[in-house]
Enzyme design. Sequence first.
Site, PDB file in Angstrom:
ATOM      1  N   LYS A 145      -2.102 -13.632  24.234  1.00 19.12           N
ATOM      2  CA  LYS A 145      -1.485 -13.812  22.779  1.00 19.12           C
ATOM      3  C   LYS A 145      -0.653 -14.996  22.405  1.00 19.12           C
ATOM      4  CE  LYS A 145      -2.045 -12.400  18.643  1.00 19.12           C
ATOM      5  NZ  LYS A 145      -2.882 -11.641  17.713  1.00 19.12           N
ATOM      6  N   ASP A 175      -2.804 -17.277  17.506  1.00 20.19           N
ATOM      7  CA  ASP A 175      -2.690 -16.996  15.834  1.00 20.19           C
ATOM      8  C   ASP A 175      -2.251 -17.699  15.365  1.00 20.19           C
ATOM      9  OD1 ASP A 175      -2.609 -15.551  13.825  1.00 20.19           O
ATOM     10  OD2 ASP A 175      -1.200 -13.523  15.433  1.00 20.19           O
ATOM     11  N   ASN A 177      -1.249 -17.419  11.636  1.00 22.88           N
ATOM     12  CA  ASN A 177      -0.938 -16.050  10.386  1.00 22.88           C
ATOM     13  C   ASN A 177      -1.231 -17.395   9.388  1.00 22.88           C
ATOM     14  OD1 ASN A 177       1.371 -14.479  12.966  1.00 22.88           O
ATOM     15  ND2 ASN A 177       0.307 -13.786  11.363  1.00 22.88           N
ATOM     16  N   GLU A 202      -6.798 -17.495  15.704  1.00 25.28           N
ATOM     17  CA  GLU A 202      -6.584 -16.564  14.693  1.00 25.28           C
ATOM     18  C   GLU A 202      -5.451 -16.612  13.010  1.00 25.28           C
ATOM     19  OE1 GLU A 202      -4.260 -11.979  14.439  1.00 25.28           O
ATOM     20  OE2 GLU A 202      -4.811 -12.981  16.682  1.00 25.28           O
ATOM     21  N   GLU A 231      -7.286  -9.165   9.504  1.00 25.02           N
ATOM     22  CA  GLU A 231      -6.371  -7.656   9.343  1.00 25.02           C
ATOM     23  C   GLU A 231      -5.252  -8.407   7.496  1.00 25.02           C
ATOM     24  OE1 GLU A 231      -2.436  -9.688  10.098  1.00 25.02           O
ATOM     25  OE2 GLU A 231      -3.526 -10.929  12.217  1.00 25.02           O
ATOM     26  N   HIS A 281      -6.582  -5.566  14.829  1.00 30.20           N
ATOM     27  CA  HIS A 281      -5.488  -6.053  15.219  1.00 30.20           C
ATOM     28  C   HIS A 281      -4.659  -5.002  15.067  1.00 30.20           C
ATOM     29  CE1 HIS A 281      -2.277  -6.751  11.921  1.00 30.20           C
ATOM     30  NE2 HIS A 281      -1.544  -7.869  13.002  1.00 30.20           N
ATOM     31  N   ALA A 282      -2.812  -5.243  15.846  1.00 30.76           N
ATOM     32  CA  ALA A 282      -2.040  -4.635  16.074  1.00 30.76           C
ATOM     33  C   ALA A 282      -0.494  -4.596  15.911  1.00 30.76           C
ATOM     34  CB  ALA A 282      -2.620  -3.387  17.053  1.00 30.76           C
ATOM     35  N   GLY A 283       0.020  -5.921  15.404  1.00 31.17           N
ATOM     36  CA  GLY A 283       1.228  -6.290  15.657  1.00 31.17           C
ATOM     37  C   GLY A 283       2.313  -5.519  14.406  1.00 31.17           C
ATOM     38  N   GLU A 312      -5.872  -5.201  20.065  1.00 33.13           N
ATOM     39  CA  GLU A 312      -3.988  -5.836  20.839  1.00 33.13           C
ATOM     40  C   GLU A 312      -3.501  -4.487  20.937  1.00 33.13           C
ATOM     41  OE1 GLU A 312      -1.172  -8.561  17.892  1.00 33.13           O
ATOM     42  OE2 GLU A 312      -2.620  -7.484  16.664  1.00 33.13           O
TER      43      GLU A 312
END
Length: 368
Positions: A145, A175, A177, A202, A231, A281-283, A312
């Site tokens: 990503k 992404d 954001n 995303e 997210e 989601h795991a940012g 992620e």
Amino acid sequence: GINAEYGEIFGGYRAFYRSITQASQMRWLGPEKGIVHLAAAALFNGIWDLAARLAGKPLWQLVVDTPPTKLVAMVDWSYLGDVVTEEEAVNMLCVGEEEKQRRIRKLKDEGYPAYITSVGWLGYPDEKVRALTEEKLSEGWTAFKMKVGVNRESDERRAGLMRSLIGPDNTLMMDANQIWDVPTTISRMIPGLTQYNPLWIEEPTSPDDILGHKAISEALAPHGVGVATGEMCQNRVMFKQFLQSGAMQFCQIDSCRVAGVTELLAIMVLARRFGVPVVPHAGGVGLCELVRHYSMIDYIMVSGEMEGRWCELADHLHEHFTDPAVTKTGRYLLPSLPGFSTQLKEESARFYSYPAGICWSNDKGAVM
């Protein structure tokens, strides 16, 4: 205070859950959104971590070992009855024991597909993006990503670089954001970024704009690009509307945004109802440790699918956890330690605790 015994909580979990989320003063600040729902998530995640530790099981196993009728009875299904009933939810979660064990063995043998975000942050110069991407390719990663949203020229140059590095057969995600409005998203994606064949864009616009996401989804569909979001989605009711309206093609649950295991289970059931893959989601710090459990639960008990699904990975700061996320050849390994993988190492907690931790002291030379 809550003033409830452990046995009372799990003996009547739905009532306990609603006593927190529907408390009259909390509803004035929510309801079920914003800071009060984040606080509820922290509380419920802690309770489920305790339950898994007491059971001597990792969280995913505690959930899949619980009978579907009991799980469904723990979930607050308020406002969802127009799209799924409790009886339908039970049927969706019923998996034969032999099939369940087959899926667990498959996860133990192969792991769960992951994609990597850490190669494509906006602040990275092209040389670093190249080096990190080549490193991950050599480790066996196949899904990557990148962030977009600086300006058209920069986005397209970096997208071209990423696609040239990973080749035509690997998966590229983008992404934004929440940086664009609806018309800008469409104009930036078509024809500009769609030429690099991303699987999804995303969070292209405000996370609350369900109809905006629907318009973007409809514009991008002929180009084979989906919309991923969730997210920042505040509760199961918003997820319901995103899914009902066709505004998301990839459902990005977050382990700390909504109120814990049972609300996320309801959202995963909704995603199955509408045929939308769950791609957590795991940012953020610790999110990878938590959300991998949900991907395992989704595969074992809800969707039974891994194809076209990923969890992620942001490859940062896992060294601070006692049960860190582990990947191999681009796949998450199945967690095996009891609990929800939330525990910080003692030395990390001491170092970073505010305000007494060494990190916050005047000794700038201090290192952990």
